[in-house]
Design a protein around this motif. Structure first.
Motif, PDB file in Angstrom:
ATOM      1  N   GLY A 113      40.241  18.656  44.126  1.00 40.92           N
ATOM      2  CA  GLY A 113      40.255  19.953  43.467  1.00 40.92           C
ATOM      3  C   GLY A 113      41.148  20.932  44.190  1.00 40.92           C
ATOM      4  N   ARG A 114      40.996  22.196  43.844  1.00 41.36           N
ATOM      5  CA  ARG A 114      41.806  23.244  44.467  1.00 41.36           C
ATOM      6  C   ARG A 114      41.168  23.693  45.784  1.00 41.36           C
ATOM      7  N   PHE A 115      42.019  24.006  46.753  1.00 39.05           N
ATOM      8  CA  PHE A 115      41.589  24.645  47.993  1.00 39.05           C
ATOM      9  C   PHE A 115      42.415  25.908  48.165  1.00 39.05           C
ATOM     10  N   GLY A 116      41.732  27.038  48.271  1.00 37.02           N
ATOM     11  CA  GLY A 116      42.421  28.306  48.428  1.00 37.02           C
ATOM     12  C   GLY A 116      41.722  29.393  47.634  1.00 37.02           C
ATOM     13  N   PRO A 117      42.233  30.610  47.712  1.00 34.35           N
ATOM     14  CA  PRO A 117      41.561  31.736  47.062  1.00 34.35           C
ATOM     15  C   PRO A 117      41.744  31.734  45.557  1.00 34.35           C
ATOM     16  N   HIS A 118      40.778  32.295  44.890  1.00 32.94           N
ATOM     17  CA  HIS A 118      40.897  32.554  43.453  1.00 32.94           C
ATOM     18  C   HIS A 118      40.759  34.044  43.171  1.00 32.94           C
ATOM     19  N   SER A 119      39.676  34.645  43.673  1.00 37.19           N
ATOM     20  CA  SER A 119      39.394  36.037  43.337  1.00 37.19           C
ATOM     21  C   SER A 119      38.452  36.621  44.369  1.00 37.19           C
ATOM     22  N   SER A 120      38.319  37.945  44.345  1.00 34.45           N
ATOM     23  CA  SER A 120      37.333  38.624  45.186  1.00 34.45           C
ATOM     24  C   SER A 120      36.242  39.199  44.301  1.00 34.45           C
ATOM     25  N   ASN A 121      35.158  39.625  44.936  1.00 29.69           N
ATOM     26  CA  ASN A 121      34.171  40.418  44.196  1.00 29.69           C
ATOM     27  C   ASN A 121      34.830  41.708  43.715  1.00 29.69           C
ATOM     28  N   GLU A 122      34.253  42.343  42.693  1.00 28.27           N
ATOM     29  CA  GLU A 122      34.831  43.556  42.116  1.00 28.27           C
ATOM     30  C   GLU A 122      33.843  44.717  42.072  1.00 28.27           C
ATOM     31  N   SER A 123      32.648  44.526  42.589  1.00 24.78           N
ATOM     32  CA  SER A 123      31.650  45.583  42.626  1.00 24.78           C
ATOM     33  C   SER A 123      31.953  46.543  43.773  1.00 24.78           C
ATOM     34  N   PHE A 124      31.710  47.844  43.518  1.00 19.30           N
ATOM     35  CA  PHE A 124      31.917  48.874  44.536  1.00 19.30           C
ATOM     36  C   PHE A 124      30.611  49.256  45.228  1.00 19.30           C
ATOM     37  N   THR A 125      29.611  48.386  45.202  1.00 18.86           N
ATOM     38  CA  THR A 125      28.333  48.726  45.815  1.00 18.86           C
ATOM     39  C   THR A 125      28.535  49.193  47.254  1.00 18.86           C
ATOM     40  N   PRO A 126      27.919  50.320  47.643  1.00 18.55           N
ATOM     41  CA  PRO A 126      28.102  50.838  49.005  1.00 18.55           C
ATOM     42  C   PRO A 126      27.546  49.919  50.089  1.00 18.55           C
ATOM     43  N   ILE A 127      26.741  48.942  49.715  1.00 21.56           N
ATOM     44  CA  ILE A 127      26.225  47.999  50.703  1.00 21.56           C
ATOM     45  C   ILE A 127      27.374  47.312  51.440  1.00 21.56           C
ATOM     46  N   TYR A 128      28.419  46.971  50.670  1.00 23.08           N
ATOM     47  CA  TYR A 128      29.519  46.201  51.249  1.00 23.08           C
ATOM     48  C   TYR A 128      30.845  46.946  51.283  1.00 23.08           C
ATOM     49  N   TYR A 129      30.989  47.972  50.470  1.00 24.18           N
ATOM     50  CA  TYR A 129      32.311  48.569  50.270  1.00 24.18           C
ATOM     51  C   TYR A 129      32.896  49.094  51.579  1.00 24.18           C
ATOM     52  N   GLY A 130      34.115  48.667  51.872  1.00 22.67           N
ATOM     53  CA  GLY A 130      34.805  49.079  53.086  1.00 22.67           C
ATOM     54  C   GLY A 130      34.419  48.293  54.324  1.00 22.67           C
ATOM     55  N   ARG A 131      33.454  47.381  54.189  1.00 23.38           N
ATOM     56  CA  ARG A 131      33.014  46.586  55.333  1.00 23.38           C
ATOM     57  C   ARG A 131      33.232  45.094  55.109  1.00 23.38           C
TER      58      ARG A 131
END
Length: 474
Positions: free
Chosen positions: A363-381
């Protein structure tokens, strides 16, 4: 009726056949719960807090699978799963999609908005925006997730769709659509609609890069993969896995059109350039799949009083497209957009493969996409990147010039995991491999990863040092 029951029974038996699988692998992440999604090839998950429940809406690539809830074989479409208890997801309903294989069929893209948030929605309602194969964009009433009902078809007669964006607070939707029916010289451009009243869609304008518009000449730029809006900016990613472009657009100017033009929305070079603030043309080896803005990061090792210490970035992901590493290694780029007119890549992230194990897995090895939510739990970290046969990778971006891996989870393969093949002289080589396709998070901190190779949905959580980065309770 008897024949159809026999067909369904045989299909279920085939899907349930035992098979040896690769065991799950993990570091600072662990499995919470899973659902096989009826063995449908999955694309986009969206997790929506709906009343007292958390509901996962998951778009699928094309194909057919039996639906045990109805007793019928249905074209892959949209799965609706109750994930209120993430340890015990409960499959509620499947909305069939378009007939066809891969991206020609199914209903890969989903977005969800509440009527109480939309300016002209019915407050008690919840709405699902989805693609139907490459043919159409639809809105469904999913107020009762177990009983979705088609509300309206926004646009049909298309030859291409893909990764939409819907602003719930304004109702503006950026619908990736095939441009050929309107004379555009690209397989994917953007049709902007006002869906503030989901029952009454209103077309605003067409948009794309100069060189794609009707009547243009020369080699056109690659088609758009998808936009993400944040504040008064829209970040468009073009090119998917090669010849990529990142475009930064002034949202107000995009929606208002060019006041100096005789026809402010006409697809002329001047009108298309009018809202553009900045553009980054990538090396042709890489493309733009996802352009996720991460704004306002204070660079930790710069002196506090240094001008420009707080900076804006776009995580720009280039998609891996070929099985078994038969391409230039794809990367995720940290693009500094603090000076928007001159975006510039300042760092990359990749999962190394020094022994070649991932390349040999299939199969494929490598990136496809990132998350797209701006939840402050993770945003910027932390950001999460779907990495095909390397599962999902948690990436620490607190120092945006040196992104580092904080954890990962690779699900185990199952009897339902599909094979991926490469063509060799006179033969094909096929291997069973996890293909984590897209990833999303919810406001509780759970991470949702879905599999392109029919393995289903996996819900995971951070552990150890990675959990401490997000400051989640233990």
């Amino acid at each position: 009726m008897i024949a159809s029951r026999v067909t369904l029974t045989l299909a279920v038996l085939l899907l349930a056949a035992p098979a040896a699988g690769r065991a799950a692998e993990q570091h600072n992440m662990q499995l919470v719960g899973a659902d096989d999604l009826q063995a449908r090839s999955a694309y986009q998950p969206v997790i929506h807090h709906q009343g007292a429940r958390w509901i996962a809406y998951i778009g699928h690539h094309g194909g057919k699978r039996p639906n045990p809830l109805t007793g019928r074989i249905e074209d892959n479409g949209t799965s609706i799963v109750d994930v209120t208890d993430p340890r015990h997801p409960r499959y509620l309903h499947h909305i069939p999609g378009a007939e066809g294989l891969a991206e020609a069929g199914g209903a890969a893209m989903v977005r969800v908005c509440d009527g109480k948030t939309l300016p002209h929605g019915v407050p008690e309602k919840t709405y699902l925006l989805r693609t139907r194969g490459n043919l159409a964009h639809e809105i469904w009433d999913v107020t009762e997730p177990e009983k979705p009902a088609l509300l309206t078809t926004v646009l049909d007669g298309l030859r291409g769709t893909h990764k939409n964006w819907w602003e719930c607070d304004s109702g503006i939707a950026y619908l990736v659509s095939g441009g050929a029916p309107g004379g555009w010289r690209t397989n994917r451009m953007t049709k902007i609609y006002d869906l503030s009243d989901p029952a009454r869609p209103r077309f605003v304008r067409d948009f794309g890069l100069v060189g794609q518009e009707p009547g243009s000449t020369g080699t056109p730029p690659e088609g758009v993969h998808g936009p993400i809006a944040r504040g008064n900016r829209v970040y468009f990613a073009y090119g998917t896995g090669a010849k990529g472009v990142l475009q930064i657009v002034d949202r107000d100017k995009l929606l208002a059109g060019n006041p100096q033009a005789p026809a402010r929305y006409a697809p002329t070079p001047g009108n298309l350039l009018y809202p553009q603030i900045g553009r980054l043309d990538m090396s042709p080896a890489w493309g733009g799949h996802t352009a996720f803005p991460v704004l306002g990061i204070s660079v930790p090792h710069w002196a506090p009083d240094v001008p420009g210490r707080t900076r804006d970035f776009v995580l720009l992901v280039s998609e891996s497209l070929r099985n078994e590493c038969r391409e230039v290694r794809q990367l995720a780029f940290m693009v500094d957009v603090t000076t928007e007119r001159t975006p510039f890549s300042v760092a990359t992230f990749e999962v190394p493969d020094p022994t070649g194990d991932f390349c040999r897995r299939g199969g494929r090895f490598g990136p496809h996409s990132s998350n797209e939510s701006f939840t402050p739990i993770y945003y910027g970290r932390l950001v999460f990147i779907a990495y095909f046969n390397a599962g999902v990778r948690a990436v620490d971006i607190r120092d945006p010039f040196h992104p580092t891996e904080a954890g990962f989870f690779i699900p185990d393969t199952t009897a339902r995991t599909d094979k991926r093949c490469v063509e060799l002289p006179g033969a094909s080589r096929c291997k069973t491999a996890i293909q984590t396709n897209n990833v999303e998070v919810d406001d509780r901190g759970y991470i949702y990863m879905v599999d392109r190779a029919d393995t289903g949905l996996h819900i995971v959580e951070l552990t150890g040092p990675a959990r401490a980065i997000a400051n989640l309770p233990r």
